[in-house]
Design an enzyme around this catalytic site. Structure first.
Site, PDB file in Angstrom:
ATOM      1  N   ASP A  20     -20.204 125.632  90.826  1.00 11.15           N
ATOM      2  CA  ASP A  20     -19.462 125.817  91.366  1.00 11.15           C
ATOM      3  C   ASP A  20     -19.313 127.146  91.380  1.00 11.15           C
ATOM      4  O   ASP A  20     -19.126 128.041  90.553  1.00 11.15           O
ATOM      5  CB  ASP A  20     -18.521 124.623  91.186  1.00 11.15           C
ATOM      6  CG  ASP A  20     -17.154 125.162  92.367  1.00 11.15           C
ATOM      7  OD1 ASP A  20     -18.024 125.345  94.327  1.00 11.15           O
ATOM      8  OD2 ASP A  20     -16.031 125.354  91.649  1.00 11.15           O
ATOM      9  N   VAL A  21     -18.086 127.805  92.733  1.00 12.60           N
ATOM     10  CA  VAL A  21     -18.512 129.193  92.053  1.00 12.60           C
ATOM     11  C   VAL A  21     -16.497 130.014  92.549  1.00 12.60           C
ATOM     12  O   VAL A  21     -16.001 130.094  91.243  1.00 12.60           O
ATOM     13  CB  VAL A  21     -18.538 130.274  93.649  1.00 12.60           C
ATOM     14  CG1 VAL A  21     -18.183 131.281  93.619  1.00 12.60           C
ATOM     15  CG2 VAL A  21     -20.612 130.193  93.109  1.00 12.60           C
ATOM     16  N   ASP A  22     -15.564 129.088  93.466  1.00 11.86           N
ATOM     17  CA  ASP A  22     -14.136 129.764  93.641  1.00 11.86           C
ATOM     18  C   ASP A  22     -13.899 128.628  92.304  1.00 11.86           C
ATOM     19  O   ASP A  22     -13.824 127.239  92.211  1.00 11.86           O
ATOM     20  CB  ASP A  22     -13.501 128.823  95.093  1.00 11.86           C
ATOM     21  CG  ASP A  22     -14.337 129.876  95.743  1.00 11.86           C
ATOM     22  OD1 ASP A  22     -14.857 130.568  96.120  1.00 11.86           O
ATOM     23  OD2 ASP A  22     -14.049 129.361  97.176  1.00 11.86           O
ATOM     24  N   MET A  52      -5.341 118.026 101.620  1.00 14.70           N
ATOM     25  CA  MET A  52      -5.595 117.576 100.063  1.00 14.70           C
ATOM     26  C   MET A  52      -4.870 116.509 100.272  1.00 14.70           C
ATOM     27  O   MET A  52      -5.045 115.693  99.693  1.00 14.70           O
ATOM     28  CB  MET A  52      -5.248 119.045  98.807  1.00 14.70           C
ATOM     29  CG  MET A  52      -5.894 119.952  98.717  1.00 14.70           C
ATOM     30  SD  MET A  52      -5.783 120.657  96.987  1.00 14.70           S
ATOM     31  CE  MET A  52      -6.072 119.658  96.686  1.00 14.70           C
ATOM     32  N   GLY A 110     -18.981 125.982  98.053  1.00 16.57           N
ATOM     33  CA  GLY A 110     -18.695 125.666  99.673  1.00 16.57           C
ATOM     34  C   GLY A 110     -17.869 126.709  99.912  1.00 16.57           C
ATOM     35  O   GLY A 110     -17.447 126.607 101.306  1.00 16.57           O
ATOM     36  N   GLY A 111     -18.100 127.638  98.845  1.00 13.75           N
ATOM     37  CA  GLY A 111     -17.588 129.085  99.876  1.00 13.75           C
ATOM     38  C   GLY A 111     -18.616 129.800 100.419  1.00 13.75           C
ATOM     39  O   GLY A 111     -19.218 129.377 101.245  1.00 13.75           O
ATOM     40  N   THR A 182     -15.964 117.387  95.452  1.00 11.76           N
ATOM     41  CA  THR A 182     -17.506 118.205  95.625  1.00 11.76           C
ATOM     42  C   THR A 182     -17.968 118.742  94.896  1.00 11.76           C
ATOM     43  O   THR A 182     -18.833 117.628  95.036  1.00 11.76           O
ATOM     44  CB  THR A 182     -17.447 119.409  96.695  1.00 11.76           C
ATOM     45  OG1 THR A 182     -16.773 120.098  95.884  1.00 11.76           O
ATOM     46  CG2 THR A 182     -16.584 119.468  97.922  1.00 11.76           C
TER      47      THR A 182
END
Length: 204
Positions: A20-22, A52, A110-111, A182
């Protein structure tokens, strides 16, 4: 949560590692930074908190937040140039170690593609190994939505990406590293590792 010894074994046997990135590879949340840059940071943060706490799907939440931000092509590029994403300490060394061991590394986020590709460039990860959401713009650069056909635009999408990678490259073991819901949805088909417990010596 896996012990350090168990994580070492997982990484030694991995054919590929997906990040994942963020808030994992980089310190920031890309959509929050973009919202701040476009002057709607507080409103988007409140929308995120409400999402959320309910049963809103990832795609619905993404649609609503981007509908509020409505970033132009110029704003996205200026964000990257003026406020480039900051790598999480140790991530460059970890990715280098994986590459040295012949492990393929992917960014599954998801970014947004433009931001994630900038991160990939810093880590010597091929853009072909980037899976993220694509913003769309009109010919004059104004916001025109996002590509809803990308698997990362919906809940469960990261798992679909990993299933595709396993089928395409015949990977037996893929590790997914992330901090959100996710990312957990991707395990299985991937194995999961929590970044808060991950250290570079996992690969020694």
């Amino acid at each position: 949560m896996a012990s350090l010894l168990e994580m070492k074994e997982i990484f030694r046997n991995a054919d590929a590692v997906c990040f994942d990135v963020d808030s994992t590879v980089i310190r920031e949340e890309g959509i929050d930074e973009l919202a701040k840059f476009c002057g709607v940071g507080d409103a988007v943060a409140e929308m995120t908190r409400r999402a959320m706490g309910g049963t809103v799907t990832f795609k619905a939440a993404l649609t609503a937040r981007l509908g509020l931000i409505r970033p132009s092509y110029e704003q996205v590029q200026k964000l990257i140039s003026d406020n480039p994403p900051q790598l999480t300490p140790g991530i460059r060394e970890l990715v280098n170690r994986l590459h040295q061991r012949g492990v393929q590394v992917f960014l599954v986020s998801g970014g947004f593609q433009s931001i994630v590709e900038h991160v990939a460039l810093q880590l010597n990860i091929p853009t072909a190994n980037v899976f993220a959401n694509r913003l769309k713009f009109y010919f004059n650069g104004e916001y025109a939505g996002f590509d809803e056909t990308q698997p990362t635009a919906e809940s469960g999408g990261k798992g679909k990406v990993i299933t595709h990678l396993k089928e395409q490259f015949h990977f037996k073991k893929v590790v997914m590293i992330g901090d959100g819901a996710t990312d957990m949805e991707a395990c299985p088909p991937a194995l999961n590792s929590n970044p808060t417990s991950l250290k570079n010596d996992s690969l020694k």
